[in-house]
Enzyme design. Structure first.
Site, PDB file in Angstrom:
ATOM      1  N   LEU A 274       0.844  -1.197   0.000  1.00 51.10           N
ATOM      2  CA  LEU A 274       0.000   0.000   0.000  1.00 51.10           C
ATOM      3  C   LEU A 274       0.881   1.250   0.000  1.00 51.10           C
ATOM      4  O   LEU A 274       1.878   1.286   0.715  1.00 51.10           O
ATOM      5  CB  LEU A 274      -0.912   0.001   1.223  1.00 51.10           C
ATOM      6  CG  LEU A 274      -2.020  -1.050   1.226  1.00 51.10           C
ATOM      7  CD1 LEU A 274      -2.731  -1.051   2.571  1.00 51.10           C
ATOM      8  CD2 LEU A 274      -3.018  -0.812   0.117  1.00 51.10           C
TER       9      LEU A 274
ATOM     10  N   ASP B 152      -8.296   8.164   8.256  1.00 49.05           N
ATOM     11  CA  ASP B 152      -7.614   8.103   6.959  1.00 49.05           C
ATOM     12  C   ASP B 152      -7.084   6.687   6.766  1.00 49.05           C
ATOM     13  O   ASP B 152      -6.139   6.265   7.432  1.00 49.05           O
ATOM     14  CB  ASP B 152      -6.464   9.110   6.909  1.00 49.05           C
ATOM     15  CG  ASP B 152      -6.946  10.541   7.087  1.00 49.05           C
ATOM     16  OD1 ASP B 152      -7.977  10.885   6.482  1.00 49.05           O
ATOM     17  OD2 ASP B 152      -6.299  11.301   7.834  1.00 49.05           O
ATOM     18  N   LEU B 153      -7.704   5.956   5.882  1.00 50.60           N
ATOM     19  CA  LEU B 153      -7.451   4.519   5.730  1.00 50.60           C
ATOM     20  C   LEU B 153      -5.963   4.223   5.520  1.00 50.60           C
ATOM     21  O   LEU B 153      -5.343   4.743   4.583  1.00 50.60           O
ATOM     22  CB  LEU B 153      -8.273   3.979   4.563  1.00 50.60           C
ATOM     23  CG  LEU B 153      -8.207   2.469   4.323  1.00 50.60           C
ATOM     24  CD1 LEU B 153      -8.766   1.705   5.513  1.00 50.60           C
ATOM     25  CD2 LEU B 153      -8.961   2.107   3.050  1.00 50.60           C
ATOM     26  N   ASP B 154      -5.412   3.379   6.397  1.00 45.42           N
ATOM     27  CA  ASP B 154      -4.033   2.889   6.310  1.00 45.42           C
ATOM     28  C   ASP B 154      -2.995   4.006   6.334  1.00 45.42           C
ATOM     29  O   ASP B 154      -1.883   3.847   5.830  1.00 45.42           O
ATOM     30  CB  ASP B 154      -3.841   2.032   5.047  1.00 45.42           C
ATOM     31  CG  ASP B 154      -4.615   0.741   5.096  1.00 45.42           C
ATOM     32  OD1 ASP B 154      -4.729   0.154   6.186  1.00 45.42           O
ATOM     33  OD2 ASP B 154      -5.135   0.303   4.047  1.00 45.42           O
ATOM     34  N   GLU B 155      -3.338   5.145   6.947  1.00 42.45           N
ATOM     35  CA  GLU B 155      -2.404   6.264   7.009  1.00 42.45           C
ATOM     36  C   GLU B 155      -2.126   6.704   8.439  1.00 42.45           C
ATOM     37  O   GLU B 155      -1.573   7.778   8.668  1.00 42.45           O
ATOM     38  CB  GLU B 155      -2.935   7.449   6.186  1.00 42.45           C
ATOM     39  CG  GLU B 155      -3.007   7.166   4.689  1.00 42.45           C
ATOM     40  CD  GLU B 155      -3.444   8.377   3.881  1.00 42.45           C
ATOM     41  OE1 GLU B 155      -3.463   9.492   4.443  1.00 42.45           O
ATOM     42  OE2 GLU B 155      -3.765   8.203   2.696  1.00 42.45           O
TER      43      GLU B 155
END
Length: 284
Positions: free
Chosen positions: A196, A226-229
């Site tokens: 990712l 914030d997805l995957d952040e």
């Protein structure tokens, strides 16, 4: 494992912080068994973690907090103190893949991971027998577009009923609603492959294979809206080559994922992680 208190501090950087804390502990004959410090010169912020032999302090944590509060105010500290003898309550979440859950259950069962795994929540039934073999409650709550709000309301009720200190998404393949991320900020840990954002979506290893990547890995981070952040806790990589098939990449990727997740969770439950802005200080 020796019984200790873990004093964790972050505050604006200035002269005298270490001396003040050390003098406070010395006044009460506090025996420091581990000390870690870090100064972020760009942010002007200071971070500290001390482990103190519990038997050396003449009072408990409530009295410690009351005695230390004037120093905390003087130095504008964000701080907490934890007792190593009180394992944090963990709720695991999973879907169908078993490698991360199985690894954490093994580490807990063998005494390698000092936590209290209160329950496992899943949106599938696949891992029930494995979890219940460990005498841990298993809750299957299917999630769909139609019932997502109701499902996560039920999941939130379980978090509260079990008194979860930390929630681990051990390959849980549903996106947590924004209100859940906000409510449990700093308490939800996720693991994902290191592709990712390059190879997002389904079959990332197949995408990576078609591009001939030379490194695969995993990232353990806190969950945010914030997805995957979210702030990163732990990462690792392993080198691969043209001779590795997709199946090899998947196998090696799972190994990295479970190891990184276990290290990230251990750092969190041992109070070794301090979050600021969107990054972390992680003391070894």
């Amino acid at each position: 494992m020796e019984h200790t208190y873990r004093l964790v501090i972050s505050c604006p950087d200035r002269v005298g912080i270490v001396a003040k804390v050390s003098n406070f502990l010395s006044t009460y004959n506090g025996w420091i068994t581990e000390a870690s410090h870090h100064s972020d010169n760009q942010a002007g912020w200071f971070f500290m973690r001390h482990e103190i032999k519990a038997s050396s302090i003449p009072f408990g944590l409530d009295q410690f907090r009351a005695a230390f509060e004037p120093i905390a105010r003087e130095f504008e500290m964000s701080w907490h103190i934890a007792d190593s003898a009180q394992p944090k309550k963990v709720v695991l979440m999973c879907s169908k893949e078993s490698h991360c859950v199985a690894d954490l259950l093994y580490r807990w069962h063998s005494g390698e991971l000092n936590v209290d795994i209160a329950a496992v929540i899943s949106n599938h039934e696949d891992l029930r027998r494995m979890v219940e073999w460990h005498d841990i409650p298993y809750h299957c709550i299917p999630v769909s577009k139609e019932n997502k709000a109701e499902a996560f309301a039920e999941i939130d009720d379980l978090f509260q009923s079990y008194g979860a200190d930390v929630i681990v998404l051990a390959r849980y393949m549903q996106i947590l609603p924004a209100e859940v991320c906000e409510k449990y900020s700093g308490k939800v840990i996720n693991i994902h492959h290191s592709f990712l954002p390059s190879f997002a979506g389904a079959r990332p290893y197949h995408q990576a294979y078609s591009r001939g990547v030379k490194l695969i890995g995993a990232t353990c981070h806190y969950v945010t809206q914030d997805l995957d952040e979210g702030p990163i806790i732990e990462q690792d990589v392993i080198r691969i080559s043209h001779s590795d098939a997709i199946e090899d990449m998947v196998r090696l990727g799972k190994d990295v994922e479970k190891n990184v997740l276990a290290r990230g969770l251990r750092a969190h439950v041992e109070d070794r992680v301090i979050t600021y802005e969107n990054k972390t200080v992680v003391f070894d």
